[in-house]
Structure formats: structure tokens, C-alpha cells
Design a protein around this motif. Structure first.
Motif, PDB file in Angstrom:
ATOM      1  N   TYR A  17       0.842  -1.192   0.000  1.00 12.73           N
ATOM      2  CA  TYR A  17       0.000   0.000   0.000  1.00 12.73           C
ATOM      3  C   TYR A  17       0.878   1.243   0.000  1.00 12.73           C
ATOM      4  O   TYR A  17       1.821   1.348   0.783  1.00 12.73           O
ATOM      5  CB  TYR A  17      -0.918  -0.008   1.216  1.00 12.73           C
ATOM      6  N   TYR A  18       0.507   2.186  -0.872  1.00  9.83           N
ATOM      7  CA  TYR A  18       1.275   3.408  -1.046  1.00  9.83           C
ATOM      8  C   TYR A  18       0.405   4.628  -0.793  1.00  9.83           C
ATOM      9  O   TYR A  18      -0.757   4.677  -1.214  1.00  9.83           O
ATOM     10  CB  TYR A  18       1.824   3.516  -2.465  1.00  9.83           C
ATOM     11  N   CYS A  19       0.998   5.611  -0.167  1.00 15.92           N
ATOM     12  CA  CYS A  19       0.399   6.929  -0.042  1.00 15.92           C
ATOM     13  C   CYS A  19       0.945   7.779  -1.185  1.00 15.92           C
ATOM     14  O   CYS A  19       2.121   7.658  -1.542  1.00 15.92           O
ATOM     15  CB  CYS A  19       0.789   7.516   1.312  1.00 15.92           C
ATOM     16  N   ALA A  20       0.097   8.625  -1.755  1.00 21.00           N
ATOM     17  CA  ALA A  20       0.527   9.441  -2.881  1.00 21.00           C
ATOM     18  C   ALA A  20      -0.074  10.835  -2.789  1.00 21.00           C
ATOM     19  O   ALA A  20      -1.156  11.020  -2.218  1.00 21.00           O
ATOM     20  CB  ALA A  20       0.125   8.793  -4.199  1.00 21.00           C
ATOM     21  N   ALA A  21       0.630  11.787  -3.379  1.00 20.30           N
ATOM     22  CA  ALA A  21       0.168  13.179  -3.392  1.00 20.30           C
ATOM     23  C   ALA A  21       0.290  13.749  -4.795  1.00 20.30           C
ATOM     24  O   ALA A  21       1.266  13.495  -5.491  1.00 20.30           O
ATOM     25  CB  ALA A  21       0.990  14.020  -2.416  1.00 20.30           C
ATOM     26  N   GLY A  22      -0.721  14.519  -5.180  1.00 20.65           N
ATOM     27  CA  GLY A  22      -0.688  15.120  -6.501  1.00 20.65           C
ATOM     28  C   GLY A  22      -1.463  16.417  -6.528  1.00 20.65           C
ATOM     29  O   GLY A  22      -2.340  16.633  -5.688  1.00 20.65           O
ATOM     30  N   PRO A  23      -1.188  17.281  -7.506  1.00 24.38           N
ATOM     31  CA  PRO A  23      -1.826  18.597  -7.545  1.00 24.38           C
ATOM     32  C   PRO A  23      -3.227  18.599  -8.114  1.00 24.38           C
ATOM     33  O   PRO A  23      -3.946  19.583  -7.980  1.00 24.38           O
ATOM     34  CB  PRO A  23      -0.890  19.410  -8.428  1.00 24.38           C
ATOM     35  N   TYR A  24      -3.628  17.521  -8.746  1.00 27.87           N
ATOM     36  CA  TYR A  24      -4.904  17.529  -9.459  1.00 27.87           C
ATOM     37  C   TYR A  24      -6.012  16.826  -8.692  1.00 27.87           C
ATOM     38  O   TYR A  24      -7.108  17.314  -8.588  1.00 27.87           O
ATOM     39  CB  TYR A  24      -4.736  16.897 -10.837  1.00 27.87           C
ATOM     40  N   GLY A  25      -5.731  15.658  -8.189  1.00 27.79           N
ATOM     41  CA  GLY A  25      -6.740  14.912  -7.465  1.00 27.79           C
ATOM     42  C   GLY A  25      -7.872  14.479  -8.371  1.00 27.79           C
ATOM     43  O   GLY A  25      -7.777  14.508  -9.587  1.00 27.79           O
ATOM     44  N   ALA A  26      -8.944  14.060  -7.766  1.00 28.11           N
ATOM     45  CA  ALA A  26     -10.171  13.670  -8.459  1.00 28.11           C
ATOM     46  C   ALA A  26      -9.922  12.653  -9.561  1.00 28.11           C
ATOM     47  O   ALA A  26     -10.619  12.647 -10.581  1.00 28.11           O
ATOM     48  CB  ALA A  26     -10.875  14.902  -9.029  1.00 28.11           C
ATOM     49  N   THR A  27      -8.939  11.810  -9.382  1.00 31.42           N
ATOM     50  CA  THR A  27      -8.632  10.799 -10.380  1.00 31.42           C
ATOM     51  C   THR A  27      -7.925   9.626  -9.741  1.00 31.42           C
ATOM     52  O   THR A  27      -7.236   9.782  -8.734  1.00 31.42           O
ATOM     53  CB  THR A  27      -7.754  11.381 -11.503  1.00 31.42           C
ATOM     54  N   TRP A  28      -8.098   8.447 -10.350  1.00 23.74           N
ATOM     55  CA  TRP A  28      -7.362   7.270  -9.917  1.00 23.74           C
ATOM     56  C   TRP A  28      -6.093   7.070 -10.748  1.00 23.74           C
ATOM     57  O   TRP A  28      -5.335   6.161 -10.520  1.00 23.74           O
ATOM     58  CB  TRP A  28      -8.223   6.009 -10.044  1.00 23.74           C
ATOM     59  N   TRP A  29      -5.899   7.913 -11.748  1.00 27.42           N
ATOM     60  CA  TRP A  29      -4.757   7.772 -12.626  1.00 27.42           C
ATOM     61  C   TRP A  29      -3.483   8.025 -11.850  1.00 27.42           C
ATOM     62  O   TRP A  29      -3.263   9.123 -11.339  1.00 27.42           O
ATOM     63  CB  TRP A  29      -4.877   8.750 -13.796  1.00 27.42           C
ATOM     64  N   THR A  30      -2.610   7.029 -11.793  1.00 31.83           N
ATOM     65  CA  THR A  30      -1.393   7.151 -10.992  1.00 31.83           C
ATOM     66  C   THR A  30      -0.477   8.241 -11.525  1.00 31.83           C
ATOM     67  O   THR A  30       0.295   8.829 -10.769  1.00 31.83           O
ATOM     68  CB  THR A  30      -0.639   5.819 -10.944  1.00 31.83           C
ATOM     69  N   GLY A  31      -0.561   8.532 -12.831  1.00 29.04           N
ATOM     70  CA  GLY A  31       0.284   9.562 -13.405  1.00 29.04           C
ATOM     71  C   GLY A  31      -0.002  10.959 -12.895  1.00 29.04           C
ATOM     72  O   GLY A  31       0.814  11.870 -13.061  1.00 29.04           O
ATOM     73  N   ALA A  32      -1.160  11.146 -12.264  1.00 29.03           N
ATOM     74  CA  ALA A  32      -1.527  12.459 -11.745  1.00 29.03           C
ATOM     75  C   ALA A  32      -0.924  12.718 -10.371  1.00 29.03           C
ATOM     76  O   ALA A  32      -1.047  13.817  -9.843  1.00 29.03           O
ATOM     77  CB  ALA A  32      -3.041  12.588 -11.672  1.00 29.03           C
ATOM     78  N   TYR A  33      -0.283  11.717  -9.812  1.00 34.15           N
ATOM     79  CA  TYR A  33       0.294  11.839  -8.475  1.00 34.15           C
ATOM     80  C   TYR A  33       1.815  11.929  -8.600  1.00 34.15           C
ATOM     81  O   TYR A  33       2.455  11.021  -9.106  1.00 34.15           O
ATOM     82  CB  TYR A  33      -0.134  10.666  -7.597  1.00 34.15           C
ATOM     83  N   ASN A  34       2.366  13.040  -8.115  1.00 33.57           N
ATOM     84  CA  ASN A  34       3.789  13.301  -8.303  1.00 33.57           C
ATOM     85  C   ASN A  34       4.672  12.629  -7.264  1.00 33.57           C
ATOM     86  O   ASN A  34       5.831  12.334  -7.547  1.00 33.57           O
ATOM     87  CB  ASN A  34       4.044  14.819  -8.224  1.00 33.57           C
ATOM     88  N   TYR A  35       4.138  12.448  -6.086  1.00 34.45           N
ATOM     89  CA  TYR A  35       4.966  11.994  -4.976  1.00 34.45           C
ATOM     90  C   TYR A  35       4.381  10.731  -4.355  1.00 34.45           C
ATOM     91  O   TYR A  35       3.169  10.622  -4.174  1.00 34.45           O
ATOM     92  CB  TYR A  35       5.089  13.101  -3.936  1.00 34.45           C
ATOM     93  N   TRP A  36       5.283   9.811  -4.029  1.00 36.86           N
ATOM     94  CA  TRP A  36       4.881   8.517  -3.493  1.00 36.86           C
ATOM     95  C   TRP A  36       5.729   8.166  -2.276  1.00 36.86           C
ATOM     96  O   TRP A  36       6.919   8.479  -2.222  1.00 36.86           O
ATOM     97  CB  TRP A  36       5.070   7.430  -4.554  1.00 36.86           C
TER      98      TRP A  36
END
Length: 122
Positions: free
Chosen positions: A93-112
């Protein structure tokens, strides 16, 4: 530097519970949408739960009613309470952060984060 540190994984029997934590830097917490993802061996990484910019929690269908995502702003920490665990929940299980949100697309999350292993035995 954005840092995410997960903890709380482990091994449990089916029907058990675990709570995952993700400690985030202050900058991350205030500027990004955050979520939990998981990856089982041989499978693609998939979204599990996230909190959208409007504060709404979202869950993938397979965990609805069993998992709860929450956040503690004072502690800059994201949580994932996992109840009634099933063997098919076994994954990293990974925690992730991204500027866009509202998506399950992993590419939208910059930090893991580095991930925390959850193993559920039958």
C-alpha cells in the motif's frame, strides 16, 4: 522536497483490521490532494481511496463499506482504516500526493511513499 512516510502495515487474518498512516510534509498537506494506492504481485497499481480537493472521500468499489480514509490536519497525517480485510486485499500500500486529485490515474500523483505491506491470510 516532498516526503511521504507510510506505516501500519502487517499480517492479519481475514476479517481483521489494520490502520495505515501516512505522514506528510506541511507543504504537501496544504497544496496537494492525497490518496492510497495498492499493488499486488503481478498486478498494476490501483487506487484504493482518496480525498478530493473539496474534501470528499472516494473509494474503489472493492473496498466501499470496509475502508475509511481520513486526515488529521494538525498532525499532517493521512489514514486508511481497513476493516473486514480479505485475502484479496493483500498488497503493498502506497500513499501518494498530486496537484490535481479527483482521479485514480497514478500519473496524476507526483509523490509517493515507500509503501507498507499488508498481508491477509485466509
Amino acid at each position: 522536497q516532498v516526503q511521504l512516510v507510510e506505516s501500519g502495515g502487517g499480517s492479519v487474518q481475514a476479517g481483521g483490521s489494520l490502520r495505515l498512516s501516512c505522514a506528510a510534509s506541511t507543504y504537501t498537506w496544504r497544496s496537494y490532494c492525497m490518496g492510497w494506492f495498492r499493488q499486488a504481485p503481478g498486478k498494476e497499481r490501483e487506487g484504493v481511496a482518496r480525498i478530493d480537493s473539496d474534501g470528499s472521500p472516494r473509494y474503489t468499489d472493492s473496498v466501499k463499506g470496509r475502508f475509511t480514509i481520513s486526515q488529521d490536519n494538525a498532525k499532517n497525517t493521512l489514514y486508511l482504516q481497513m476493516n473486514t480485510l480479505k485475502p484479496e486485499d493483500t498488497a503493498m500500500y502506497y500513499c501518494a500526493a498530486g496537484p490535481y486529485g479527483a482521479t485514480w490515474w497514478t500519473g496524476a500523483y507526483n509523490y509517493w511513499g515507500q509503501g507498507t505491506q499488508v498481508t491477509v491470510s485466509s
